[in-house]
Design a protein around this motif. Sequence first.
Motif, PDB file in Angstrom:
ATOM      1  N   THR A 197       0.860  -1.193   0.000  1.00 49.17           N
ATOM      2  CA  THR A 197       0.000   0.000   0.000  1.00 49.17           C
ATOM      3  C   THR A 197       0.885   1.228   0.000  1.00 49.17           C
ATOM      4  O   THR A 197       2.007   1.202   0.520  1.00 49.17           O
ATOM      5  N   LYS A 198       0.368   2.310  -0.621  1.00 48.68           N
ATOM      6  CA  LYS A 198       1.234   3.473  -0.795  1.00 48.68           C
ATOM      7  C   LYS A 198       1.499   4.185   0.528  1.00 48.68           C
ATOM      8  O   LYS A 198       2.337   5.063   0.593  1.00 48.68           O
ATOM      9  N   ASP A 199       0.745   3.790   1.567  1.00 48.44           N
ATOM     10  CA  ASP A 199       1.000   4.436   2.857  1.00 48.44           C
ATOM     11  C   ASP A 199       2.092   3.731   3.650  1.00 48.44           C
ATOM     12  O   ASP A 199       2.439   4.137   4.746  1.00 48.44           O
ATOM     13  N   ASP A 200       2.585   2.620   3.056  1.00 44.33           N
ATOM     14  CA  ASP A 200       3.722   1.958   3.705  1.00 44.33           C
ATOM     15  C   ASP A 200       4.884   2.933   3.776  1.00 44.33           C
ATOM     16  O   ASP A 200       4.917   3.929   3.069  1.00 44.33           O
ATOM     17  N   VAL A 201       5.854   2.562   4.620  1.00 40.47           N
ATOM     18  CA  VAL A 201       7.069   3.387   4.646  1.00 40.47           C
ATOM     19  C   VAL A 201       7.616   3.511   3.245  1.00 40.47           C
ATOM     20  O   VAL A 201       7.310   2.704   2.376  1.00 40.47           O
ATOM     21  N   ARG A 202       8.448   4.522   3.012  1.00 37.94           N
ATOM     22  CA  ARG A 202       9.030   4.850   1.706  1.00 37.94           C
ATOM     23  C   ARG A 202       9.067   3.681   0.711  1.00 37.94           C
ATOM     24  O   ARG A 202       9.706   2.667   0.967  1.00 37.94           O
ATOM     25  N   MET A 203       8.370   3.823  -0.394  1.00 43.11           N
ATOM     26  CA  MET A 203       8.411   2.770  -1.419  1.00 43.11           C
ATOM     27  C   MET A 203       9.584   3.005  -2.354  1.00 43.11           C
ATOM     28  O   MET A 203       9.901   4.148  -2.654  1.00 43.11           O
ATOM     29  N   ASP A 204      10.167   1.913  -2.859  1.00 38.71           N
ATOM     30  CA  ASP A 204      11.109   2.140  -3.952  1.00 38.71           C
ATOM     31  C   ASP A 204      10.297   2.194  -5.239  1.00 38.71           C
ATOM     32  O   ASP A 204       9.085   1.948  -5.239  1.00 38.71           O
ATOM     33  N   ALA A 234       2.781   9.648  -5.593  1.00 42.44           N
ATOM     34  CA  ALA A 234       4.180   9.945  -5.938  1.00 42.44           C
ATOM     35  C   ALA A 234       4.683  11.096  -5.075  1.00 42.44           C
ATOM     36  O   ALA A 234       5.809  11.075  -4.569  1.00 42.44           O
ATOM     37  N   ASN A 235       3.822  12.086  -4.877  1.00 46.81           N
ATOM     38  CA  ASN A 235       4.201  13.246  -4.065  1.00 46.81           C
ATOM     39  C   ASN A 235       4.542  12.808  -2.636  1.00 46.81           C
ATOM     40  O   ASN A 235       5.580  13.184  -2.082  1.00 46.81           O
ATOM     41  N   LYS A 236       3.662  11.970  -2.073  1.00 46.71           N
ATOM     42  CA  LYS A 236       3.905  11.497  -0.692  1.00 46.71           C
ATOM     43  C   LYS A 236       5.197  10.706  -0.593  1.00 46.71           C
ATOM     44  O   LYS A 236       5.892  10.747   0.410  1.00 46.71           O
ATOM     45  N   GLN A 237       5.505   9.967  -1.677  1.00 42.36           N
ATOM     46  CA  GLN A 237       6.694   9.110  -1.663  1.00 42.36           C
ATOM     47  C   GLN A 237       7.961   9.841  -2.086  1.00 42.36           C
ATOM     48  O   GLN A 237       9.030   9.236  -2.159  1.00 42.36           O
ATOM     49  N   GLY A 238       7.815  11.103  -2.474  1.00 40.20           N
ATOM     50  CA  GLY A 238       8.992  11.871  -2.929  1.00 40.20           C
ATOM     51  C   GLY A 238       9.501  11.400  -4.287  1.00 40.20           C
ATOM     52  O   GLY A 238      10.685  11.559  -4.598  1.00 40.20           O
ATOM     53  N   ILE A 239       8.597  10.839  -5.100  1.00 45.36           N
ATOM     54  CA  ILE A 239       9.005  10.352  -6.433  1.00 45.36           C
ATOM     55  C   ILE A 239       8.733  11.459  -7.459  1.00 45.36           C
ATOM     56  O   ILE A 239       7.607  11.962  -7.537  1.00 45.36           O
ATOM     57  N   PRO A 240       9.748  11.853  -8.247  1.00 46.44           N
ATOM     58  CA  PRO A 240       9.507  12.920  -9.227  1.00 46.44           C
ATOM     59  C   PRO A 240       8.518  12.496 -10.315  1.00 46.44           C
ATOM     60  O   PRO A 240       8.477  11.323 -10.694  1.00 46.44           O
TER      61      PRO A 240
END
Length: 315
Positions: free
Chosen positions: A4-11, A64-70
């Motif tokens: 889930t996208k709320d997990d800790v930082r996804m790769d 993507a924003n939450k995960q810091g992914i450009p």
Amino acid sequence: MRVTKDDVRMDLHSFYEWILQENLGYVLQRELLAKHTTWRVGGPADIFYQPDNWKKCLQVIGGANKQGIPVTFLGGGSNVLIADEGLRGVVISTKRLQKLAWEKDQVIVGAGMALPQLSYQFFQKDIRGLEFAAGIPGTVGGAVIMNAGAHNSCMEELVLQVKTITDEGQSKDYTKNELNFGYRTSALKNKKELVVEIGLKLQLGNNEEIKKLRKKYLEQRRIKQPINLPNAGSVFRNPPNDAAGRLIEAVGAKGWRIGDAKVSEKHANFIVNLGKAKATDILSLIQEVRVAVAQQFSLSLEPEVVLLGFDNNGR
Ligand SMILES: Cc1cc2nc3c(=O)[nH]c(=O)nc-3n(C[C@H](O)[C@H](O)[C@H](O)COP(=O)(O)OP(=O)(O)OC[C@H]3O[C@@H](n4cnc5c(N)ncnc54)[C@H](O)[C@@H]3O)c2cc1C
């Protein structure tokens, strides 16, 4: 285990898997962007996402924003130079956003609809105003961002309102007045918002006149532009009261070549890809032309094409 996208930082790979699991639309890894640009250059996107419904985009952009992914947006790729190293993070291609809803006084268009296709639809319905766009090979979304134009007309004249998605994954509506259209620019150009739908004004015209204008404009392009080779239209913006093509021709740059990138002999403001040009070849040629024009005319040509994936905006 379900990601889930709320997990800790996804790769990035987990983010790709999350898009698949949530059924958010067509998604690929390491997709070569050269396949999606009219210059036929550009390295891979880590994740290439092509949704067919803008509502699905809300989650991906917000996630993507939450995960810091450009995130980078791509329409028809007809006004971009993408680096050979490609783009990191997620590239969102609008090509499948193809809505076309005719209302009484306006048409609501998905951002991914091809501009020449929409111009043809207008012609078929006797609607005037998009004749100028018959030969502009971008999407409607890209055309709004860039305020694409030709033959003394531009998108600004038709746009009524625009729906976007903000980088936080919220939808937002703009009226025309909020868009600050200018020469090949709009208030949306430097915002991190994805245009997803556009409302365009409908004005009844005369079918024969529309047909004549479309034919004339397409013929002019065939004669003046190197449309048989991969290119991205005009490379530089026209400086005030002058034409970039005239200045480039005056410094003798027509025919200059680096690798398979060449300043067109037919139109000096076009750089064509003779086959195997790299983005670095095109960028080097852009820089050589800029230097030559600056030396002779003390004038700095600014690129009209958008440079993506280069350090320091390619300078
Ligand atoms: C042969 C040829 C002739 C051309 N003639 C003309 C002309 O006469 N007049 C003219 O103005 N242009 C012309 N162009 C340039 C180009 O077609 C236009 O600028 C077009 O509007 C770009 O649209 P696109 O969908 O291809 O955008 P792209 O090249 O995919 O993207 C351009 C920029 O817009 C952003 N973008 C794209 N879609 C969206 C979106 N939905 N939401 C947010 N940002 C987005 C991208 O991130 C990028 O920064 C020509 C190009 C070619 C190849």
